[in-house]
Design a protein around this motif. Structure first.
Motif, PDB file in Angstrom:
ATOM      1  N   SER A 191      10.619  -5.322  -3.590  1.00  0.00           N
ATOM      2  CA  SER A 191      11.106  -5.080  -4.477  1.00  0.00           C
ATOM      3  C   SER A 191      10.257  -4.745  -6.246  1.00  0.00           C
ATOM      4  CB  SER A 191      11.645  -6.449  -5.231  1.00  0.00           C
ATOM      5  OG  SER A 191      13.580  -6.325  -4.231  1.00  0.00           O
ATOM      6  N   ARG A 192       8.715  -6.043  -5.599  1.00  0.00           N
ATOM      7  CA  ARG A 192       7.666  -6.083  -5.891  1.00  0.00           C
ATOM      8  C   ARG A 192       6.919  -4.667  -5.993  1.00  0.00           C
ATOM      9  NH1 ARG A 192       2.398  -6.076  -3.391  1.00  0.00           N
ATOM     10  NH2 ARG A 192       3.582  -7.703  -2.728  1.00  0.00           N
ATOM     11  N   ARG A 193       6.789  -4.333  -4.860  1.00  0.00           N
ATOM     12  CA  ARG A 193       6.448  -2.604  -4.780  1.00  0.00           C
ATOM     13  C   ARG A 193       6.698  -1.471  -4.982  1.00  0.00           C
ATOM     14  NH1 ARG A 193       5.281  -3.803   1.698  1.00  0.00           N
ATOM     15  NH2 ARG A 193       3.905  -1.087   0.961  1.00  0.00           N
ATOM     16  N   SER A 194       7.653  -1.658  -5.096  1.00  0.00           N
ATOM     17  CA  SER A 194       9.174  -0.478  -5.571  1.00  0.00           C
ATOM     18  C   SER A 194       8.189   0.373  -7.076  1.00  0.00           C
ATOM     19  CB  SER A 194       9.596  -0.217  -5.612  1.00  0.00           C
ATOM     20  OG  SER A 194      10.441  -1.173  -6.476  1.00  0.00           O
ATOM     21  N   LEU A 195       7.569  -0.827  -8.009  1.00  0.00           N
ATOM     22  CA  LEU A 195       7.353  -0.640  -9.005  1.00  0.00           C
ATOM     23  C   LEU A 195       6.515  -0.271  -9.497  1.00  0.00           C
ATOM     24  CD1 LEU A 195       8.932  -4.448 -10.697  1.00  0.00           C
ATOM     25  CD2 LEU A 195      10.007  -1.705 -11.034  1.00  0.00           C
ATOM     26  N   PHE A 196       5.005  -0.051  -8.983  1.00  0.00           N
ATOM     27  CA  PHE A 196       3.874   0.295  -8.891  1.00  0.00           C
ATOM     28  C   PHE A 196       3.643   1.512  -7.932  1.00  0.00           C
ATOM     29  CE2 PHE A 196       3.280  -4.469  -9.182  1.00  0.00           C
ATOM     30  CZ  PHE A 196       3.197  -4.354 -10.433  1.00  0.00           C
ATOM     31  N   ARG A 197       2.711   2.218  -8.732  1.00  0.00           N
ATOM     32  CA  ARG A 197       2.709   4.393  -8.097  1.00  0.00           C
ATOM     33  C   ARG A 197       1.536   3.969  -7.491  1.00  0.00           C
ATOM     34  NH1 ARG A 197       3.359   8.207 -12.035  1.00  0.00           N
ATOM     35  NH2 ARG A 197       2.546   7.057 -14.043  1.00  0.00           N
ATOM     36  N   ALA A 198       0.177   3.121  -7.910  1.00  0.00           N
ATOM     37  CA  ALA A 198      -0.710   3.055  -7.098  1.00  0.00           C
ATOM     38  C   ALA A 198      -1.961   1.514  -7.447  1.00  0.00           C
ATOM     39  CB  ALA A 198      -1.888   3.492  -7.851  1.00  0.00           C
ATOM     40  N   GLY A 199      -2.505   1.075  -6.572  1.00  0.00           N
ATOM     41  CA  GLY A 199      -3.050   0.096  -6.883  1.00  0.00           C
ATOM     42  C   GLY A 199      -2.645  -0.983  -5.721  1.00  0.00           C
ATOM     43  N   PRO A 200      -2.887  -2.072  -5.859  1.00  0.00           N
ATOM     44  CA  PRO A 200      -3.071  -3.313  -5.063  1.00  0.00           C
ATOM     45  C   PRO A 200      -1.084  -3.966  -5.009  1.00  0.00           C
ATOM     46  CG  PRO A 200      -4.421  -4.467  -6.206  1.00  0.00           C
ATOM     47  CD  PRO A 200      -4.236  -3.379  -6.677  1.00  0.00           C
ATOM     48  N   GLY A 201      -0.755  -3.537  -6.539  1.00  0.00           N
ATOM     49  CA  GLY A 201       0.653  -3.800  -6.229  1.00  0.00           C
ATOM     50  C   GLY A 201       1.137  -3.292  -5.395  1.00  0.00           C
ATOM     51  N   ARG A 202       1.727  -1.872  -5.514  1.00  0.00           N
ATOM     52  CA  ARG A 202       1.733  -0.975  -3.715  1.00  0.00           C
ATOM     53  C   ARG A 202       2.059  -1.192  -2.490  1.00  0.00           C
ATOM     54  NH1 ARG A 202       6.019   2.251  -3.354  1.00  0.00           N
ATOM     55  NH2 ARG A 202       4.558   4.343  -2.359  1.00  0.00           N
ATOM     56  N   HIS A 203       0.990  -2.316  -2.230  1.00  0.00           N
ATOM     57  CA  HIS A 203       0.757  -3.037  -1.079  1.00  0.00           C
ATOM     58  C   HIS A 203       1.431  -4.470  -0.847  1.00  0.00           C
ATOM     59  CE1 HIS A 203      -1.893   0.109  -1.169  1.00  0.00           C
ATOM     60  NE2 HIS A 203      -3.050   0.148  -1.881  1.00  0.00           N
ATOM     61  N   SER A 204       1.121  -4.993   0.660  1.00  0.00           N
ATOM     62  CA  SER A 204       1.860  -5.537   1.114  1.00  0.00           C
ATOM     63  C   SER A 204       0.219  -6.717   1.271  1.00  0.00           C
ATOM     64  CB  SER A 204       2.608  -6.309   2.479  1.00  0.00           C
ATOM     65  OG  SER A 204       2.857  -6.884   3.213  1.00  0.00           O
ATOM     66  N   GLU A 205       0.447  -7.882   0.194  1.00  0.00           N
ATOM     67  CA  GLU A 205      -0.783  -8.155   0.621  1.00  0.00           C
ATOM     68  C   GLU A 205      -0.687  -9.659   1.418  1.00  0.00           C
ATOM     69  OE1 GLU A 205       1.758 -11.131  -1.840  1.00  0.00           O
ATOM     70  OE2 GLU A 205       2.733  -8.993  -1.185  1.00  0.00           O
ATOM     71  N   GLY A 206       0.518  -9.799   2.662  1.00  0.00           N
ATOM     72  CA  GLY A 206       0.251 -10.106   3.354  1.00  0.00           C
ATOM     73  C   GLY A 206       0.090  -9.828   4.592  1.00  0.00           C
ATOM     74  N   GLY A 207       0.399  -8.440   4.488  1.00  0.00           N
ATOM     75  CA  GLY A 207      -0.275  -7.076   5.733  1.00  0.00           C
ATOM     76  C   GLY A 207       1.641  -7.113   6.431  1.00  0.00           C
ATOM     77  N   GLU A 208       1.569  -5.765   7.059  1.00  0.00           N
ATOM     78  CA  GLU A 208       2.470  -5.596   7.173  1.00  0.00           C
ATOM     79  C   GLU A 208       2.120  -5.089   8.771  1.00  0.00           C
ATOM     80  OE1 GLU A 208       3.646  -1.422   6.203  1.00  0.00           O
ATOM     81  OE2 GLU A 208       4.901  -2.326   4.145  1.00  0.00           O
ATOM     82  N   ALA A 209       3.477  -5.852   9.879  1.00  0.00           N
ATOM     83  CA  ALA A 209       3.193  -6.184  11.108  1.00  0.00           C
ATOM     84  C   ALA A 209       2.344  -4.812  11.972  1.00  0.00           C
ATOM     85  CB  ALA A 209       3.814  -6.778  12.214  1.00  0.00           C
ATOM     86  N   ASP A 210       3.024  -3.552  10.954  1.00  0.00           N
ATOM     87  CA  ASP A 210       2.323  -2.727  11.785  1.00  0.00           C
ATOM     88  C   ASP A 210       1.108  -2.441  11.690  1.00  0.00           C
ATOM     89  OD1 ASP A 210       4.975  -2.310  13.707  1.00  0.00           O
ATOM     90  OD2 ASP A 210       5.745  -1.006  12.474  1.00  0.00           O
ATOM     91  N   ALA A 211       0.671  -2.280  10.776  1.00  0.00           N
ATOM     92  CA  ALA A 211      -0.768  -1.983   9.774  1.00  0.00           C
ATOM     93  C   ALA A 211      -1.680  -2.824   9.951  1.00  0.00           C
ATOM     94  CB  ALA A 211      -0.384  -1.990   8.792  1.00  0.00           C
TER      95      ALA A 211
END
Length: 915
Positions: free
Chosen positions: A173-193
């Motif tokens: 929900s949070r990430r969907s509101l951002f096109r660019a910048g840190p808000g776009r990413h998973s701050e904790g990390g995605e398990a695949d990444a």
């Protein structure tokens, strides 16, 4: 301002904050530009927060992994894990760190001045001069294993995090509101990444963002400002000026978007509706946005919340609030139990409701109630995770990371006054600008599915960087000794009065003007699960919805083997200055005999309670296991048995609504009486007689009742299997072992601390990769629990738990013993927050505890010898043969464990399916 405290710092702003009885100072380090804040509030607790703007460029979790590795050894303290050493050797009341989308914050607190100096030294050295060793990266971040398997503490944590559908939906929900910048990413990390991150990339990230020029260091409480500034100047002297990271999270979307994804752990479809606001430029603007969210949907009587409930398009409203974890902030709404084919209609209905409010206006009573609710939070911002001082420092850090003055976020009185003067016109202006004309919104539908991956949130590629060599100067982590701890921290006094036979516990202390009112009904001898549900039934009635600061809590009270465990239903309220009498009278109205709850209303309450428990099941799995193993009363009031009860009552309400209503009515008639009631009032001590008179009115309005509690007896053996496992989603397991060792309570209390911070932590976390290890017991002795959560192992963890007593009996020595006693005293002496004071006093009274007993127990802890702790370890070992086991793990893990050890546990079923 002038340079009066230290020549290395320039004064920026000084602000008096009478609403919280404090003065705030903002200074800046002349050489590096580091910002420093002091919040002088007269509190004996000393608190520290170090915040840095951290802007990851992908979802590899670099900021999160770095947060872990920073606390794994530094220039002055190059021991293996200084954070673990602090857990063992300090009296901290708080010790943690947190990663947000665009900043990272390290927090610590202690009431002891020497201990606080130690915490400050270690934290500052860790943040600015970490060693960032490859071994630490492998342990804390990720590492490869046999057959291509991957492990690591952060990797396991995020596997567990994303196994929760609620957590996944919240992040997307949070990430969907951002096109660019840190808000776009998973701050904790995605398990695949996360496996795309390298130690070199993490070190480069530290060089870029962990610099005084990009830092805010904030203090609260009775700290020595001159000494702390001198300490900071010494730390910062090793740095040259550098550029700070830009304020703000990133670029938001410019048009609405609709996303769908499937989650294997979802039981019902959920719909998230999100709006990104314009970045607030002032504190007034910020509080206006928060008030707008509270007025339209946050408060129980808010018009949009009521419209959603009456429309019946969802089972419950899971979230409806203003969120400022990103910059800009946003409105987050989550609807649970929605039919997927009605998702679009639900979104249209919300938009139509906003448009209707824009035409008809926000009701003045809803706006006034919302403003009261917001002011209550501002006066008491403490949460389960953060005490009040650190919650305020976090607010200052959020303003700072957005480029606003940090002191502005500490106060609120002028803004509240201005909002009260023109509440509805201000809200209508904001509604038009930030809701109606705002295209920055998203709608996300999460559907149940066997498996699925969210769309439109691409995974990043790794970005390896070069390594930096870190210097090291050996030195031990500073530690306290028992000899310096003869006197505990002072506990606020409690005075007992009686009105109409009801005990009233008066707890005078600093509360920022609030009055905390706790009504506790003893559920002993009544149906504990029914008593637990009675709280929301009362709170969601017409009278309860009008009380801005009302909440419901349940508290089990562990007893000795002779007294047994009890349960309390707590109805809690907070009153603003001058409103205590009105709030108490409103609570009295809430307790008046009601009409039986209508089946549809009871269905909604049961659905909301079920959703609340299910949402907490994975994030707080260790607490559910602790209740299951150690606290049967708590399990019936807040745990798996309560979830089972809700499932059965829902079926009964569908089949026979009159019978369900009769059960609620029967437990209400049993509990809501003077004979069952205890009251606690925590406030600043003014108008005592008038306050007592109003409480007397409430007591007099209740029926006298009859103390029909069952006689005191040993706590019963739970009716469920002694060894059980429940299937949940996610690859990480949550494991608990319950024991009943024959050991003196003080020795067992310290032995558990020695295991949690020592041998068991090393075995399960450092070597096994579990995210957390906890050992639970209480001052009464008896049952205890060894717990791990987000654990990649199962059988190995159970073996380690079974062998913990032997390891303790063999390994307890002089320094280990000393550290365990210090750690135990830190728990015993932890100062209570204002909101904790009343429930703690009520529980102490029910359990028969007093200050003299507390003093005797503390003295026993302080006087323990290594021989007594070894004996407690032997008792734990002897009890392991009859240990109870409770496990939350995915079905494949449970099946694999049983294939290797048939009959080890029984597989149970969570009501409603896997978590």
């Amino acid at each position: 301002m002038t340079r009066t405290l230290h020549p290395g710092f320039a004064g920026i702003e000084r602000r008096d904050l009478p609403e919280i009885g404090a003065r705030a100072l903002h200074l800046r380090h002349i050489r590096t530009g580091a910002d420093v804040v002091f919040l002088q509030d007269g509190d004996s607790m000393r608190s520290l927060a170090i915040a840095l703007r951290t802007h990851p460029g992908d979802s590899s979790g670099v900021a999160h992994v770095l947060e872990h590795c920073v606390l794994s050894g530094s220039r002055t303290y190059p021991v293996a894990q200084p954070f673990t050493e602090l857990l063992k050797t300090s009296l901290h009341s708080h010790l943690n760190a947190a990663t947000f989308p665009d900043f990272t914050i390290y927090t610590a607190a202690s009431f002891h001045p020497g201990d606080f100096r130690n915490l400050s030294d270690v934290y500052l050295d860790a943040v600015f001069f970490p060693l960032l060793r490859e071994d630490d990266f492998d342990r804390e971040g990720w590492h490869g294993g046999p057959g291509g398997a991957k492990g690591g503490i952060v990797l396991n944590e995020m596997r567990g995090f994303h196994a929760s559908p609620d957590a996944q939906l919240e992040e997307l929900s949070r990430r969907s509101l951002f096109r660019a910048g840190p808000g776009r990413h998973s701050e904790g990390g995605e398990a695949d990444a996360i496996p795309g991150l390298t130690v070199d990339g993490m070190r480069a990230f530290h060089r870029r963002f962990y610099h005084p020029s990009n830092a805010l260091v904030a203090f609260a409480g009775a700290v020595d400002m001159t000494a702390e500034l001198a300490r900071l100047d010494r730390v910062f002297s090793d740095f040259a000026p550098a550029g700070a990271a830009a304020a703000g999270t990133g670029e938001t979307i410019a048009a609405p978007r609709f996303l769908t994804f499937e989650h294997p752990g979802a039981r019902h479809a959920q719909l998230a509706l999100n709006r990104a606001f314009a970045p607030p430029e002032t504190r007034f603007h910020e509080l206006g946005l928060e008030l707008l969210c509270e007025s339209v949907i946050g408060h129980p009587g808010a018009p949009l919340r009521r419209a959603l409930a009456e429309a019946g398009i969802c089972r419950s409203i899971r979230e409806a609030r203003y969120r400022d974890d990103t910059c800009p902030p946003r409105l987050a709404i989550r609807l649970d139990g929605i039919a997927p084919d009605r998702a679009e209609a639900a979104g249209d209905m919300v938009e139509a409701a906003f448009a209707s409010l824009a035409r008809k206006g926000i009701p003045s009573h809803a706006a006034a109630a919302a403003l009261d609710a917001m002011e209550l939070r501002l006066r008491d911002p403490a949460t389960r995770k953060r005490p009040e001082p650190l919650a305020r420092l976090l607010g200052a850090a959020k303003a700072w990371r957005a480029g606003r003055p940090p002191l502005a976020a500490l106060g609120f009185a002028p803004e509240i006054t201005a909002l009260r003067a023109r509440t509805v016109p201000i809200l209508m202006d904001l509604l038009g600008a930030e809701i109606i004309a705002n295209p920055r919104r998203s709608v996300i539908l999460m559907r149940p599915a066997p498996a699925g991956v969210a769309r439109d949130v691409p995974l990043p590629a790794p970005h390896p960087q070069a390594e930096r060599d870190a210097p090291a100067t050996p030195g031990p982590v500073p530690r306290l000794c028992r000899a310096a701890l003869d006197h505990p921290a002072p506990h606020p006094s409690v005075h007992v009065e009686h009105v109409h036979g009801v005990p009233v516990l008066l707890c005078p202390r600093r509360t920022n003007g609030l009055v905390h009112i706790d009504l506790a009904f003893d559920a002993g001898g009544a149906g504990l699960s029914l008593a637990s549900l009675l709280g929301p039934v009362l709170a969601h009635g017409p009278a309860g919805r009008r009380i801005a600061g009302l909440s419901v809590a349940r508290q089990s009270v562990p007893g000795s083997a002779a007294r047994g465990a009890r349960g309390l239903l707590l109805l809690r309220a907070r009153a603003l200055p001058g409103q205590a009498a009105a709030v108490i009278r409103a609570m009295s109205g809430m307790l008046a005999p009601p009409e039986p709850p209508r089946p549809d209303r009871l269905t909604r309450i049961i659905a909301a309670e079920t959703a609340r428990i299910r949402a907490a099941l994975l994030p707080r799995a260790h607490e559910f296991l602790d209740l299951r193993l150690r606290d049967p009363a708590g399990d019936h009031m807040s745990g798996i048995e309560y979830l089972r009860f809700l499932h059965d009552l829902d079926a009964l309400n569908t089949a026979d609504p009159q019978a369900a209503a009769a059960e609620i009515g029967e437990v209400r008639d049993t509990l809501i009486t003077r004979a069952r009631l205890g009251v606690a009032v925590t406030w600043e001590g003014t108008d005592r007689d008038a306050l007592l008179a109003t409480v007397a009115e409430l007591a007099a309005a209740l029926p006298a009742g009859r103390d029909s509690r069952t006689p005191a007896r040993p706590a019963p053996v739970p009716p469920w299997p002694a060894r059980e496992g429940f299937a949940v989603t996610g690859s990480a397991s949550h494991i608990g072992m319950g024991l009943v060792p024959a050991a003196p309570p003080a020795a067992l209390f310290v032995a558990l601390r020695a295991l949690e911070t020592g041998w068991l932590r090393r075995e399960l976390r450092d070597r096994g990769g579990a995210y957390g290890v906890i050992c639970r017991g209480d001052r009464e002795g008896g049952r205890c629990a060894l717990l791990s959560y987000r654990d990649p192992n199962l059988l190995g963890t159970l073996d380690a738990m079974a062998g913990a007593g032997d390891a303790l009996a063999r390994g307890i020595g002089g320094q280990v013993m000393e550290d365990a006693v210090i750690s135990a005293l830190g728990l015993l002496d932890r100062p209570l927050a204002a909101r904790e004071q009343g429930p703690a006093a009520l529980a102490d009274r029910l359990a028969g505890r007093d200050e003299a007993q507390r003093g005797r127990f503390r003295a026993a802890v302080l006087g323990l010898t290594a021989r007594e702790i070894r004996a407690a370890g032997e008792a734990l070992s002897a009890a392991a043969g009859d240990a109870r086991i409770a496990i939350l793990a995915d079905a494949a893990t449970l099946e694999s464990a049983l294939s290797e050890r048939p009959g080890l546990f029984e597989v149970g079923r969570l009501p409603g399916g896997a978590g």
